[in-house]
Enzyme design. Sequence first.
Site: not given
Length: 590
Positions: A549-551
């Site tokens: 995840p790159c959140n």
Amino acid sequence: MGDDSSLESDNFDWNTDDELEIESFNSLSSTVPSRQTITAASVEASSFAGPSNTKVLDHFISMGFPGEVVSKVIQEYGEEDEDKLLEEILTYSALESSSQQHQQVEPDPTSSEYAGSSWDDLSDGDSFSDEEMPKSVSRNDDTLLSLVNMGFKEEEALMAIERLGLDSSLDDLVDFIGVAQLVKEEDSLLPPEDKQQCSGHSKPRKRSLYEYEVLGKKKRKVSDKRTPCEEEDDGQTLNLPNPMMGFGVPNEPKSIITHRTLPENAIGPPYFYYENVALTPKGVWQTISRFLYDVQPEYVDSKYFCAAARKRGYVHNLPIANRFPLLPLPPRTILDAFPLLRKWWPSWDPRKNLNCLQTVHGSAQTTDRIRKKLESCEEFEEPSESVKKYVLEQCRKWNLVWVGKNKVAPLEPDEVEMLLGFPRNHTRGGGISRTDRFKSLGNSFQVDTVAYHLSVLKEMYPNGINLLSLFSGIGGAEVALHRLGVPLNNVVSVEKSEVNRNIVRSWWEQTNQKGNLIDIDDVQQLDAERLEQLMSACGGFDLVVGGSPCNNLAGSNRVSRIGLEGTESALFYDYFRILDLVKAMAPRFQ
DNA sequence: TTAATGATGACGATAGCG
DNA sequence: CGCTATCGTCATCATTAA
């Protein structure tokens, strides 16, 4: 230093092919510090075999570990693999901790540099506040109690408190325990007790060893002089390659590099392929790269593959010679992809490519505001410069296209699907909402880009591969391999979102796959034991793919862009954990 | 009627580059 | 310094389901 050509730093050939040298890449490489330089600067625990023993020793001592422990471990394990050393030191220290007095691993919390990293504490600090707690023995008890209440074992909590000192924040203690647990599981390949942590998902439990390293280093530096953060950037500046073509892209034969040298312990099989956004906060890619066996990222913008930009970093140990693209080659400009837009496309909008396809789209309000602005100068040939500037700015920001007179609109999910290289209606049906389609697509791979990188597997595995796909999303890797014609024998797909799992399952059945698809809910539950079951069932994995995840890394995040240690993005460490387990267990399943 | 779900729109900062 | 791009979050409203 994200420059790809820095990989040429040593001369070990593992594939004596012609060396296609690219001027631009070479000239960049000379301005970039080599890996050895970085290691010498002690920024990273590189696996490079340093010439001097004392350097490694000093490195760890500067991190706060007792000298005798460090030298003992070095004596036992050598100094080649500093990551392994660090693990051993941590483990060793943990065992010894009961007889040790209070050791200061963390830097002084009052130091100014430490305050500089307080973004970390501020952002995920929960209800426990340091100020409210008196620094006394009772604080010790309170902290211990808190940790135990959070589900940690008492001895783990005690160990962390001893190691980090009474003054350390609860966050740091939690991190430390998390790292220790991670190391522990790494260490014993046999199934560990998996009832070790609380079931709550309140906070990221896994922090990087990196944080301790960096802080430890900074502590040492800050003692003699407090330097402004912009000075001596610690080699943390990224220097993304421009053009962002990695080891090369189709249609640009001059850009292609066919040879690189991988670090020894990065060489596959098993092969791995890790992906994330290229534009992260400082230092993130250095950390990722260091964990992934010091393989340098390959930065690629998917605008060289399709009509939309997608700047991503890929860390992988795949061969890079003889790649080939998926056919048919997708359209490379907006109007080639969507010819109907030509009718309304104004001559003063110079865009040929779309920007990055994200998880959210422009609002009707924006469309409306743009229409009103344009109508206000309809009497003239062209809109005024200021209006043009505003409109273009909004169009670029929200990826709007011309769909009518003075009317722009965001792309439809179908169109995004096509641009990303998925089959039409891939994400449609199964009860998924339109909003969720945008979200799932925005989080996905660009299939043509990934397939180009994975294409080298086709001749290596004519009988198919076993794939471990972490954070599968809507199955970008699976689709890429399938479209390449690589048979999928056994696929273990780990994906949290149920709708995404349904999408992959549905695709799997529609495409008449011969192999087995196993899906798993959560990476956290994929521990050594489960992994061993899976690997013995299918004979090990040939490829481990994942885009974590790159959140907390993505530029669009205004709220919690706090780096790799953020709640979601810290799942990178699970990718590493699982990959490392697969690598360690691979020999048993040949 | 309420609860769950979907849709909408406002919300800057970081980092690289010339 | 000005310019540009950026796998997003959150509160709130609308709609549908229970």
